[in-house]
Design a protein around this motif. Sequence first.
Motif, PDB file in Angstrom:
ATOM      1  N   VAL A 365      -9.846  -0.508   1.934  1.00  0.00           N
ATOM      2  CA  VAL A 365      -9.418  -2.154   1.610  1.00  0.00           C
ATOM      3  C   VAL A 365      -9.412  -2.443   0.342  1.00  0.00           C
ATOM      4  O   VAL A 365      -8.557  -3.084  -0.350  1.00  0.00           O
ATOM      5  N   ALA A 366     -10.770  -2.265  -0.193  1.00  0.00           N
ATOM      6  CA  ALA A 366     -10.927  -2.808  -1.518  1.00  0.00           C
ATOM      7  C   ALA A 366      -9.946  -2.112  -2.582  1.00  0.00           C
ATOM      8  O   ALA A 366      -9.258  -2.707  -3.457  1.00  0.00           O
ATOM      9  N   HIS A 367      -9.769  -0.785  -2.372  1.00  0.00           N
ATOM     10  CA  HIS A 367      -8.824  -0.080  -3.290  1.00  0.00           C
ATOM     11  C   HIS A 367      -7.344  -0.670  -3.317  1.00  0.00           C
ATOM     12  O   HIS A 367      -6.940  -0.986  -4.161  1.00  0.00           O
ATOM     13  N   HIS A 368      -6.840  -0.950  -1.961  1.00  0.00           N
ATOM     14  CA  HIS A 368      -5.749  -1.359  -1.806  1.00  0.00           C
ATOM     15  C   HIS A 368      -5.348  -2.853  -2.028  1.00  0.00           C
ATOM     16  O   HIS A 368      -4.384  -3.196  -2.445  1.00  0.00           O
ATOM     17  N   MET A 369      -6.326  -3.580  -2.033  1.00  0.00           N
ATOM     18  CA  MET A 369      -6.545  -5.011  -2.381  1.00  0.00           C
ATOM     19  C   MET A 369      -6.231  -4.877  -4.268  1.00  0.00           C
ATOM     20  O   MET A 369      -5.374  -5.637  -4.403  1.00  0.00           O
ATOM     21  N   LYS A 370      -6.946  -4.115  -4.590  1.00  0.00           N
ATOM     22  CA  LYS A 370      -6.958  -4.133  -6.148  1.00  0.00           C
ATOM     23  C   LYS A 370      -5.565  -3.590  -6.553  1.00  0.00           C
ATOM     24  O   LYS A 370      -4.832  -4.196  -7.301  1.00  0.00           O
ATOM     25  N   ARG A 371      -4.773  -2.751  -5.845  1.00  0.00           N
ATOM     26  CA  ARG A 371      -3.518  -2.241  -6.242  1.00  0.00           C
ATOM     27  C   ARG A 371      -2.551  -3.348  -5.829  1.00  0.00           C
ATOM     28  O   ARG A 371      -1.576  -3.460  -6.632  1.00  0.00           O
ATOM     29  N   HIS A 372      -2.518  -3.849  -4.796  1.00  0.00           N
ATOM     30  CA  HIS A 372      -1.525  -4.886  -4.479  1.00  0.00           C
ATOM     31  C   HIS A 372      -1.673  -6.119  -5.447  1.00  0.00           C
ATOM     32  O   HIS A 372      -0.778  -6.690  -6.097  1.00  0.00           O
ATOM     33  N   ILE A 373      -2.975  -6.449  -6.003  1.00  0.00           N
ATOM     34  CA  ILE A 373      -2.994  -7.601  -7.013  1.00  0.00           C
ATOM     35  C   ILE A 373      -2.647  -6.926  -8.582  1.00  0.00           C
ATOM     36  O   ILE A 373      -1.984  -8.037  -9.045  1.00  0.00           O
ATOM     37  N   ALA A 374      -2.820  -5.794  -8.643  1.00  0.00           N
ATOM     38  CA  ALA A 374      -2.298  -5.461  -9.834  1.00  0.00           C
ATOM     39  C   ALA A 374      -0.633  -5.277 -10.059  1.00  0.00           C
ATOM     40  O   ALA A 374      -0.294  -5.530 -11.048  1.00  0.00           O
ATOM     41  N   LEU A 375      -0.142  -4.997  -8.993  1.00  0.00           N
ATOM     42  CA  LEU A 375       1.265  -4.768  -8.709  1.00  0.00           C
ATOM     43  C   LEU A 375       1.863  -6.332  -8.873  1.00  0.00           C
ATOM     44  O   LEU A 375       3.021  -6.476  -9.319  1.00  0.00           O
ATOM     45  N   SER A 376       1.209  -7.225  -8.090  1.00  0.00           N
ATOM     46  CA  SER A 376       1.951  -8.571  -8.321  1.00  0.00           C
ATOM     47  C   SER A 376       1.809  -9.274  -9.473  1.00  0.00           C
ATOM     48  O   SER A 376       2.634 -10.115  -9.906  1.00  0.00           O
ATOM     49  N   ALA A 377       0.581  -8.858 -10.281  1.00  0.00           N
ATOM     50  CA  ALA A 377       0.394  -9.498 -11.390  1.00  0.00           C
ATOM     51  C   ALA A 377       1.544  -8.912 -12.624  1.00  0.00           C
ATOM     52  O   ALA A 377       2.025  -9.738 -13.302  1.00  0.00           O
ATOM     53  N   ASN A 378       2.137  -7.579 -12.209  1.00  0.00           N
ATOM     54  CA  ASN A 378       3.169  -7.095 -13.275  1.00  0.00           C
ATOM     55  C   ASN A 378       4.278  -7.161 -12.737  1.00  0.00           C
ATOM     56  O   ASN A 378       5.156  -6.126 -12.471  1.00  0.00           O
ATOM     57  N   ARG A 379       4.990  -8.643 -12.640  1.00  0.00           N
ATOM     58  CA  ARG A 379       6.105  -8.634 -12.156  1.00  0.00           C
ATOM     59  C   ARG A 379       7.233  -8.481 -13.186  1.00  0.00           C
ATOM     60  O   ARG A 379       6.738  -8.874 -14.266  1.00  0.00           O
TER      61      ARG A 379
END
Length: 379
Positions: A365-379
Amino acid sequence: MDFNFTEEQEMVRDGLSRLVREEYGAETRREVIAGDAGWRPEIWAQLAELGILGMPFSEEDGGFGGGAVDAMVVMEEFGKGLVVEPFVPTVVCAGGFFKHAGSAAQKDEHIGAIVSGERVYAFAYAEPQGRYDYADLQTTAKKDGEGYVLNGHKAVVIGAPWASHLVVTARTSGERRDRDGVSVLVVDKSADGVVTRDYSTVDGRRASEVYFENVSVPADALIGEEGGALPLIERVTDEAIAAQCAEACGAMKVANAMTLEYSKQRKQFGVPIGSFQVLQHRMVDMYTEYESSVSMTYLATLRLDADERARKLAVSAAKVRVGQAAHMVGQEAIQIHGGNGMTDEYAIGHYFKRLTIFDSEFGNVAHHMKRHIALSANR
């Protein structure tokens, strides 16, 4: 958006549901996972005969023209029975590599062997130091004439004790953690220099530590582009995550039903514990977690063919939601069952173990939360 399944998918669901009910009772499964083999090759042959192993492949590749939704239907039913046969390692992972990047000869040989049930494959990607970074590799494949020499150690390779072939990630160039220089090769497990140490996992499956000691691999073992396989690995593992989210949904559905039934039978102070309002609220919360997981799994599955960013966002969101729900449902089911839930003779304990281990596969969960945040930030 149409969430209705096709007539063929409903037929597959009904057939698998019947197979799981008849062949995967709690007592039968308990005996199988405690046995020397740890699985039933006859069930694998039956899945091949029913066409289940060929569903996600196109007709051009020798399959039955299905895709990710078909794999989702299969995995949800497998989750209901805690099926241990290696569908994800063989069909989703190995099959995914051949489907997306295999040569015509590789597709003919390997996909054909998967569809027929002739071969079992395992995906050897994890390393002790790597956590969830697919590029953090100490396993190397160095050029040797036309082929390669493979050296390294792969950890917790699910299904490897049953496999005839391994799909292996290795560094062919660059430095550790570089995105470039990562390659994927298919290796015969019986090749000289392949050493395995097999063991049971806590959730009833089998895995191996796999060691490669100067293993000679021919040039035609390379799947896809040399040194450029990381996007391919990410695509295939995203497909595996979506499939395992469906499996977790199936397991949660059964865990909820078992808990509800137990609450009607178990009495305290002369009345069923299910009559206590606080437990009713907890079981409603369990059901809500399950339903939200189903929705996120559908979304992730439908986005697998979208562009890379949209796919990763949907898959990571699903892995987070389903991971959180699996943890909550498993914990609450054990709590409501009390001490009985942790005994081997009660099936709920086996569901708890599988739902707990789900979080650690292909990123927690922690890993994919970080991946989702990073992808959301790089629009």
